[in-house]
Each structure stands twice: as C-alpha cells, then as structure tokens.
Design a protein around this motif. Structure first.
Motif, PDB file in Angstrom:
ATOM      1  N   LEU A 140     -10.657   5.892  12.013  1.00 60.20           N
ATOM      2  CA  LEU A 140      -9.472   5.371  11.328  1.00 60.20           C
ATOM      3  C   LEU A 140      -8.894   4.193  12.102  1.00 60.20           C
ATOM      4  O   LEU A 140      -8.483   3.198  11.497  1.00 60.20           O
ATOM      5  CB  LEU A 140      -8.420   6.467  11.144  1.00 60.20           C
ATOM      6  N   THR A 141      -8.888   4.277  13.414  1.00 56.35           N
ATOM      7  CA  THR A 141      -8.404   3.159  14.235  1.00 56.35           C
ATOM      8  C   THR A 141      -9.222   1.905  13.959  1.00 56.35           C
ATOM      9  O   THR A 141      -8.671   0.816  13.776  1.00 56.35           O
ATOM     10  CB  THR A 141      -8.459   3.517  15.732  1.00 56.35           C
ATOM     11  N   ARG A 142     -10.553   2.063  13.893  1.00 56.52           N
ATOM     12  CA  ARG A 142     -11.429   0.918  13.603  1.00 56.52           C
ATOM     13  C   ARG A 142     -11.114   0.339  12.221  1.00 56.52           C
ATOM     14  O   ARG A 142     -11.010  -0.881  12.052  1.00 56.52           O
ATOM     15  CB  ARG A 142     -12.894   1.348  13.676  1.00 56.52           C
ATOM     16  N   LEU A 143     -10.913   1.204  11.243  1.00 53.20           N
ATOM     17  CA  LEU A 143     -10.596   0.751   9.878  1.00 53.20           C
ATOM     18  C   LEU A 143      -9.234   0.069   9.821  1.00 53.20           C
ATOM     19  O   LEU A 143      -9.058  -0.917   9.094  1.00 53.20           O
ATOM     20  CB  LEU A 143     -10.657   1.931   8.911  1.00 53.20           C
ATOM     21  N   ALA A 154      -8.420  -3.800   8.695  1.00 49.71           N
ATOM     22  CA  ALA A 154      -7.375  -4.139   7.720  1.00 49.71           C
ATOM     23  C   ALA A 154      -6.377  -5.130   8.320  1.00 49.71           C
ATOM     24  O   ALA A 154      -5.913  -6.050   7.636  1.00 49.71           O
ATOM     25  CB  ALA A 154      -6.650  -2.878   7.250  1.00 49.71           C
ATOM     26  N   HIS A 155      -6.080  -4.961   9.597  1.00 47.30           N
ATOM     27  CA  HIS A 155      -5.174  -5.885  10.286  1.00 47.30           C
ATOM     28  C   HIS A 155      -5.753  -7.295  10.253  1.00 47.30           C
ATOM     29  O   HIS A 155      -5.019  -8.277  10.023  1.00 47.30           O
ATOM     30  CB  HIS A 155      -4.949  -5.419  11.726  1.00 47.30           C
ATOM     31  N   GLU A 184      -0.104  -1.949  13.048  1.00 48.68           N
ATOM     32  CA  GLU A 184      -0.083  -1.863  14.513  1.00 48.68           C
ATOM     33  C   GLU A 184       0.493  -0.530  14.981  1.00 48.68           C
ATOM     34  O   GLU A 184      -0.026   0.084  15.922  1.00 48.68           O
ATOM     35  CB  GLU A 184       0.702  -3.039  15.096  1.00 48.68           C
ATOM     36  N   ASN A 185       1.540  -0.057  14.321  1.00 47.69           N
ATOM     37  CA  ASN A 185       2.105   1.247  14.672  1.00 47.69           C
ATOM     38  C   ASN A 185       1.123   2.376  14.353  1.00 47.69           C
ATOM     39  O   ASN A 185       0.994   3.326  15.128  1.00 47.69           O
ATOM     40  CB  ASN A 185       3.432   1.472  13.944  1.00 47.69           C
ATOM     41  N   TRP A 186       0.431   2.285  13.219  1.00 49.88           N
ATOM     42  CA  TRP A 186      -0.523   3.325  12.849  1.00 49.88           C
ATOM     43  C   TRP A 186      -1.723   3.338  13.795  1.00 49.88           C
ATOM     44  O   TRP A 186      -2.280   4.406  14.063  1.00 49.88           O
ATOM     45  CB  TRP A 186      -0.969   3.148  11.405  1.00 49.88           C
ATOM     46  N   ILE A 187      -2.120   2.177  14.294  1.00 47.45           N
ATOM     47  CA  ILE A 187      -3.191   2.130  15.296  1.00 47.45           C
ATOM     48  C   ILE A 187      -2.762   2.910  16.535  1.00 47.45           C
ATOM     49  O   ILE A 187      -3.523   3.731  17.060  1.00 47.45           O
ATOM     50  CB  ILE A 187      -3.569   0.672  15.651  1.00 47.45           C
TER      51      ILE A 187
END
Length: 174
Positions: free
Chosen positions: A130-133, A137-138, A154-157
């Motif tokens: 999910l971090t990679r995805l 998206a960023h 950025e917060n979700w990462i």
C-alpha cells in the motif's frame, strides 16, 4: 466541468455530479483513477485486517487482536477521505463491492486457517505494498499539481509505514 470521453467506467463524470476544479480533465481522470484504486485497496486491507482480527488465535491473542483492531480502524478512516477527495476534484468514486473487486490490487485471503505470525507477516507485506501504491499515486498528483491530494497521501504513507513497522516487529520478534 470534468469529463473524460472514452474513459473506463467510473472515470467519466455525469454532468449532474461534475464538480468545478482548476485541475485539467486529464489530471482529474488520472488522479481519480488513482484514488479509486487506493480506496479499493483500503477496503480490501480493512476487511483482511478485520478477518485476521476475528480469527486470531494463540498465546498472544489479546495483544494481536487489539493491534489488528486498531490498525483496521486506521485503514477504515482513510476510506471516506479517499472517496470524498475524488469527488472534490470532479471525479467519481467506487459504487459497490463488485467495483472494489475490479479495482483492488491487494489480494484477499480466504484461507480457513492462517497462523498468527503468518497473518502479521501478510499484513506487513500488504501495508508495504500500500505504501508503494500511495507513492505512485503521489507521483500522479505531483504531475498534475494536485498538492491537496498529495498532502493527504503523505500522511497515509506515514501511517502505512507505521503499521508495517509494528507488524514486522510483532511478527518477526514477538
């Protein structure tokens, strides 16, 4: 108004739903598509995390059960922001469980039994994916100068990296 002719279902906005934006129609379509995929992945990760929460067993049951409940809540909290962000920029969001299944990239786990450490390791890998995805998206947001969506991402990462860390440490050293 934001429309994208000949685009896949979900990326063309009915004029009644079109939201004014200064993003280009191509930017809206690209960013909304990223947000739909992330939303589907968030729902998939939420359900898997709750599945493992409900089916946890073993001597560390209470600690793992509580950890997964906390993490599921954090993942679920992303969903409304993801969907609403797509609408704010003039795009559309998901509409059904079938729509989630068509867009999700994280894999489900329908096994009858998964051991506690395997559960934690699988969720760590999913959060890392999910971090990679989210980073991908960023990049799309940066390309179309959508700083507001990029800021949310950025917060979700950071949150996904924290979940990965906790799961890794718990599965690998617990």
């Amino acid at each position: 108004m934001s429309t994208s002719p000949s685009a896949p279902r979900g990326s063309t906005v009915n004029p009644a739903l079109a939201t004014p934006t200064d993003l280009s129609p191509d930017g809206v379509a690209a960013i909304a598509a990223q947000l739909r995929g992330l939303l589907a992945d968030a729902f998939a990760l939420y359900v898997k995390t709750k599945n493992f929460h409900w089916h946890m067993s073993g001597p560390h049951f209470r600690d793992y059960h509580l950890l997964l409940d906390e993490q599921a809540g954090q993942v679920f909290a992303m969903t409304d922001d993801l969907a609403e962000r797509a609408r704010k920029i003039g795009g559309t969001s998901l509409r059904s469980i079938g729509d989630i299944a068509r867009h999700q990239r994280l894999r489900d786990n329908d096994e009858d039994f998964v051991g506690p450490r395997e559960m934690l390791a699988e969720l760590a890998a999913d959060n890392q994916e999910l971090t990679r995805l989210l980073r991908a998206a960023h990049d799309v947001c940066d390309e179309h100068r959508d700083v507001a969506t990029a800021s949310l991402i950025e917060n979700w990462i950071d949150e996904a990296e924290r979940r990965t860390w906790f799961l890794f440490e718990t599965a690998g050293r617990g």
